[in-house]
Write a protein that holds these residues in place. Sequence first.
Motif, short mmCIF file in Angstrom:
data_model
loop_
_atom_site.label_atom_id
_atom_site.label_comp_id
_atom_site.label_asym_id
_atom_site.label_seq_id
_atom_site.Cartn_x
_atom_site.Cartn_y
_atom_site.Cartn_z
N LEU A 56 -26.84 73.21 -62.18
CA LEU A 56 -25.74 73.66 -63.04
C LEU A 56 -26.27 74.04 -64.42
O LEU A 56 -25.82 75.02 -65.02
CB LEU A 56 -24.68 72.57 -63.15
N PHE A 57 -27.21 73.25 -64.93
CA PHE A 57 -27.79 73.53 -66.25
C PHE A 57 -28.46 74.90 -66.27
O PHE A 57 -28.22 75.71 -67.16
CB PHE A 57 -28.79 72.44 -66.63
N PHE A 58 -29.31 75.17 -65.29
CA PHE A 58 -30.04 76.44 -65.29
C PHE A 58 -29.12 77.63 -65.02
O PHE A 58 -29.38 78.73 -65.48
CB PHE A 58 -31.19 76.40 -64.29
N ALA A 65 -26.23 76.94 -74.80
CA ALA A 65 -27.48 76.28 -74.45
C ALA A 65 -27.65 74.92 -75.12
O ALA A 65 -28.11 73.97 -74.49
CB ALA A 65 -28.66 77.18 -74.81
N MET A 66 -27.26 74.80 -76.38
CA MET A 66 -27.47 73.54 -77.08
C MET A 66 -26.63 72.42 -76.47
O MET A 66 -27.13 71.32 -76.21
CB MET A 66 -27.13 73.67 -78.56
N GLU A 67 -25.35 72.67 -76.23
CA GLU A 67 -24.48 71.62 -75.70
C GLU A 67 -24.84 71.28 -74.26
O GLU A 67 -24.80 70.11 -73.89
CB GLU A 67 -23.01 72.01 -75.84
N TYR A 68 -25.17 72.27 -73.46
CA TYR A 68 -25.60 71.96 -72.09
C TYR A 68 -26.93 71.19 -72.11
O TYR A 68 -27.14 70.30 -71.29
CB TYR A 68 -25.74 73.23 -71.25
N GLY A 69 -27.80 71.52 -73.04
CA GLY A 69 -29.06 70.79 -73.18
C GLY A 69 -28.83 69.35 -73.60
O GLY A 69 -29.46 68.42 -73.07
N LEU A 70 -27.91 69.14 -74.54
CA LEU A 70 -27.58 67.77 -74.95
C LEU A 70 -26.97 66.98 -73.81
O LEU A 70 -27.28 65.80 -73.63
CB LEU A 70 -26.63 67.79 -76.15
N LYS A 71 -26.11 67.62 -73.04
CA LYS A 71 -25.50 66.92 -71.91
C LYS A 71 -26.57 66.53 -70.89
O LYS A 71 -26.57 65.42 -70.36
CB LYS A 71 -24.44 67.76 -71.22
N LEU A 73 -29.76 65.98 -71.51
CA LEU A 73 -30.54 64.91 -72.11
C LEU A 73 -29.81 63.57 -72.03
O LEU A 73 -30.38 62.56 -71.62
CB LEU A 73 -30.87 65.24 -73.57
N PHE A 74 -28.54 63.55 -72.41
CA PHE A 74 -27.79 62.31 -72.36
C PHE A 74 -27.56 61.84 -70.93
O PHE A 74 -27.48 60.64 -70.67
CB PHE A 74 -26.46 62.43 -73.13
N GLY A 75 -27.46 62.77 -69.98
CA GLY A 75 -27.37 62.39 -68.58
C GLY A 75 -28.63 61.67 -68.11
O GLY A 75 -28.57 60.65 -67.43
N LEU A 76 -29.78 62.20 -68.50
CA LEU A 76 -31.04 61.53 -68.16
C LEU A 76 -31.15 60.16 -68.83
O LEU A 76 -31.61 59.20 -68.21
CB LEU A 76 -32.23 62.41 -68.57
N LEU A 77 -30.71 60.07 -70.08
CA LEU A 77 -30.73 58.78 -70.78
C LEU A 77 -29.78 57.78 -70.11
O LEU A 77 -30.10 56.58 -70.02
CB LEU A 77 -30.37 58.96 -72.25
N THR A 78 -28.65 58.25 -69.63
CA THR A 78 -27.71 57.37 -68.92
C THR A 78 -28.36 56.81 -67.67
O THR A 78 -28.28 55.61 -67.40
CB THR A 78 -26.42 58.14 -68.56
N LEU A 110 -20.12 62.09 -70.58
CA LEU A 110 -18.81 62.48 -70.08
C LEU A 110 -18.06 63.35 -71.09
O LEU A 110 -17.39 64.32 -70.71
CB LEU A 110 -17.98 61.25 -69.73
N PHE A 111 -18.19 63.04 -72.37
CA PHE A 111 -17.55 63.84 -73.41
C PHE A 111 -18.04 65.29 -73.34
O PHE A 111 -17.24 66.22 -73.31
CB PHE A 111 -17.84 63.24 -74.79
N TYR A 112 -19.37 65.46 -73.32
CA TYR A 112 -19.90 66.81 -73.23
C TYR A 112 -19.54 67.47 -71.91
O TYR A 112 -19.21 68.65 -71.86
CB TYR A 112 -21.42 66.83 -73.41
N GLY A 113 -19.59 66.72 -70.83
CA GLY A 113 -19.29 67.29 -69.52
C GLY A 113 -17.88 67.82 -69.42
O GLY A 113 -17.65 68.89 -68.85
N PHE A 114 -16.93 67.09 -69.98
CA PHE A 114 -15.54 67.53 -69.90
C PHE A 114 -15.18 68.51 -71.01
O PHE A 114 -14.17 69.20 -70.93
CB PHE A 114 -14.59 66.33 -69.93
N ARG A 115 -16.01 68.61 -72.04
CA ARG A 115 -15.76 69.51 -73.15
C ARG A 115 -16.31 70.91 -72.87
O ARG A 115 -15.76 71.90 -73.35
CB ARG A 115 -16.42 68.94 -74.40
N LEU A 116 -17.36 71.00 -72.10
CA LEU A 116 -18.01 72.28 -71.85
C LEU A 116 -17.13 73.18 -70.98
O LEU A 116 -16.24 72.69 -70.28
CB LEU A 116 -19.37 72.05 -71.20
#
Length: 125
Positions: A56-58, A65-71, A73-78, A110-116
């Motif tokens: 989905l990212f690619f 790009a920035m918000e999808y990249g942050l999501k 990154l935070f997904g990997l951190l989760t 989840l915030f970024y996922g539902f916001r995008l």
Amino acid sequence: MDFLTASTHLHITTWVVGLILFFAAAAMAADSKGRKITQMILRVFYILIIITGGALFFEFSSINAMEYGLKFLFGLLTIGMMEMVLVRGKKGKSTGLFWLLFAVFLFVTLFYGFRLPLNLDFLAF
């Protein structure tokens, strides 16, 4: 590989199952055989979450790009915090900080996922 990016349903299904397996494993006794099996299945779901999220990212990162990249990154951190909670719990070490970080990273993801733009519209239900 269109089935990975046709919608977010596969990705959402994998992370929901992953969260259920995580909480189930965390609730089990640290030295039980069931926890070990559950954790191994959970690790397979980590891989599926990363594959579906990466697809989905690619596919859609050109939208924002920035918000999808942050999501991403935070997904990997989760996922990292989920694994840290289970491994440190198995070793008998304190997990309080990792539970807190898991909750924060999950909320941000989840915030970024539902916001995008490629999200579910909960108000339409």
